[in-house]
Design a protein around this motif. Structure first.
Motif, PDB file in Angstrom:
ATOM      1  N   LEU A 153     -35.232  -7.381  37.276  1.00  0.00           N
ATOM      2  CA  LEU A 153     -36.207  -8.479  37.312  1.00  0.00           C
ATOM      3  C   LEU A 153     -37.415  -8.129  38.177  1.00  0.00           C
ATOM      4  CD1 LEU A 153     -34.132 -11.760  37.749  1.00  0.00           C
ATOM      5  CD2 LEU A 153     -35.479 -11.079  35.786  1.00  0.00           C
ATOM      6  N   GLU A 202     -40.320  -6.282  36.162  1.00  0.00           N
ATOM      7  CA  GLU A 202     -40.749  -6.728  34.826  1.00  0.00           C
ATOM      8  C   GLU A 202     -42.183  -7.247  34.842  1.00  0.00           C
ATOM      9  OE1 GLU A 202     -39.021 -11.285  34.600  1.00  0.00           O
ATOM     10  OE2 GLU A 202     -38.112  -9.742  33.356  1.00  0.00           O
ATOM     11  N   LYS A 251     -43.557 -16.643  36.513  1.00  0.00           N
ATOM     12  CA  LYS A 251     -42.204 -16.460  37.032  1.00  0.00           C
ATOM     13  C   LYS A 251     -42.251 -16.259  38.541  1.00  0.00           C
ATOM     14  CE  LYS A 251     -39.387 -14.533  33.343  1.00  0.00           C
ATOM     15  NZ  LYS A 251     -38.864 -13.296  32.782  1.00  0.00           N
ATOM     16  N   TYR A 282     -39.686 -15.206  41.765  1.00  0.00           N
ATOM     17  CA  TYR A 282     -38.394 -14.547  41.972  1.00  0.00           C
ATOM     18  C   TYR A 282     -37.802 -14.949  43.319  1.00  0.00           C
ATOM     19  CZ  TYR A 282     -40.179 -11.788  38.151  1.00  0.00           C
ATOM     20  OH  TYR A 282     -40.698 -11.418  36.943  1.00  0.00           O
ATOM     21  N   LYS A 328     -32.940 -13.852  41.041  1.00  0.00           N
ATOM     22  CA  LYS A 328     -33.107 -14.726  39.879  1.00  0.00           C
ATOM     23  C   LYS A 328     -34.583 -15.091  39.729  1.00  0.00           C
ATOM     24  CE  LYS A 328     -28.476 -16.553  39.659  1.00  0.00           C
ATOM     25  NZ  LYS A 328     -27.577 -17.687  39.869  1.00  0.00           N
ATOM     26  N   ALA A 329     -34.942 -15.464  38.518  1.00  0.00           N
ATOM     27  CA  ALA A 329     -36.341 -15.820  38.262  1.00  0.00           C
ATOM     28  C   ALA A 329     -36.426 -17.286  37.870  1.00  0.00           C
ATOM     29  CB  ALA A 329     -36.891 -14.954  37.141  1.00  0.00           C
TER      30      ALA A 329
END
Lengths: 143, 91
Positions: free
Chosen positions: A96, A99, B68, B70, B80-81
């Motif tokens: 994550l 990205e 998003k 994080y 987690k996003a």
């Protein structure tokens, strides 16, 4: 049909197609369906900066969490250092964090002054298509 | 020849219109992107905070920006996003 009439018809079709294209493209830009390259560049700068803030927070939260857990489990200072490095590796290797066009790399270093304390240092590098940024997290834990 | 001229003229008009529209559009998207970030930051500190000036109900909104954020979930020990979506009329 004469050549002049043909010319008018072709010109008319070209004008209608051009106007349709103009309306469609302008609608796309105004409605936010497409972004200009300048938009994308500005958004990427924003994205990189925000990623930096997020990753620094993530590193601090994971470090604090790991040290608290080690203290609760009455682990030795050296074991707490090992657990901390492992925890940071697990968390920072999350896909994550790299990205949306911002690649994140990290390097973890611990200055071990056990049994009294240790200092964790995390060097972070953020690379996107248009810019590079870096950050360093450093915190000393008394044990 | 006539058709080619017509296409060129239409293209010139299109590009001019696009340049004018883009110049006002840049600030809007980035502004919304930062607003999304502000929304996440405030909600993170105070989940029950009321932010009526930030529109997150985006039905039929002309400009919508999703961003998003994080965070570290200590229970799951993973990153987690969270997707934050804001919208407005800035175009």
């Amino acid at each position: 049909m004469g050549d002049v009439m043909k010319g008018f018809i072709i010109t008319g079709i070209a004008l209608v197609l051009g106007v349709i294209m103009l309306v469609f493209v302008n609608y796309s830009v105004v409605a936010g369906k497409v972004y200009s390259s300048k938009d994308q560049a500005l958004m990427l700068i924003d994205e990189t900066y925000n990623r930096k803030v997020d990753v620094l927070r993530i590193v601090e939260a994971a470090s604090n969490d790991s040290v608290e857990e080690s203290k609760s489990a009455s682990l030795s200072c050296d074991s707490a250092v090992s657990a901390l490095v492992q925890r940071l590796d697990e968390v920072l290797s999350s896909p994550l964090l790299s990205e949306n066009g911002v690649n994140t790399t990290y390097y973890v270093n611990v200055v071990n002054n056990c049994p009294s304390s240790f200092t964790v240092e995390v060097s972070l590098n953020f690379t996107s298509r248009i810019m590079k940024d870096s950050a360093v997290f450093s915190k000393t834990y008394n044990y | 020849m006539d058709a080619a001229m017509a296409v060129i003229v239409v293209l010139i008009f299109s590009m001019t219109a696009l340049l004018v529209l883009n110049s006002s559009h840049d600030d809007g998207v980035v502004y919304l992107s930062r607003l999304a970030r502000d929304y996440y930051e405030v909600k993170r500190i105070n989940p029950s905070a009321d932010l009526p000036w930030i529109n997150t109900s985006c039905d039929n909104a002309p400009v919508v920006v999703s961003k998003k954020a994080y965070y570290y979930d200590s229970e799951a020990n993973e990153v987690k996003a969270e997707l934050v979506k804001v919208c407005g009329v800035y175009g």
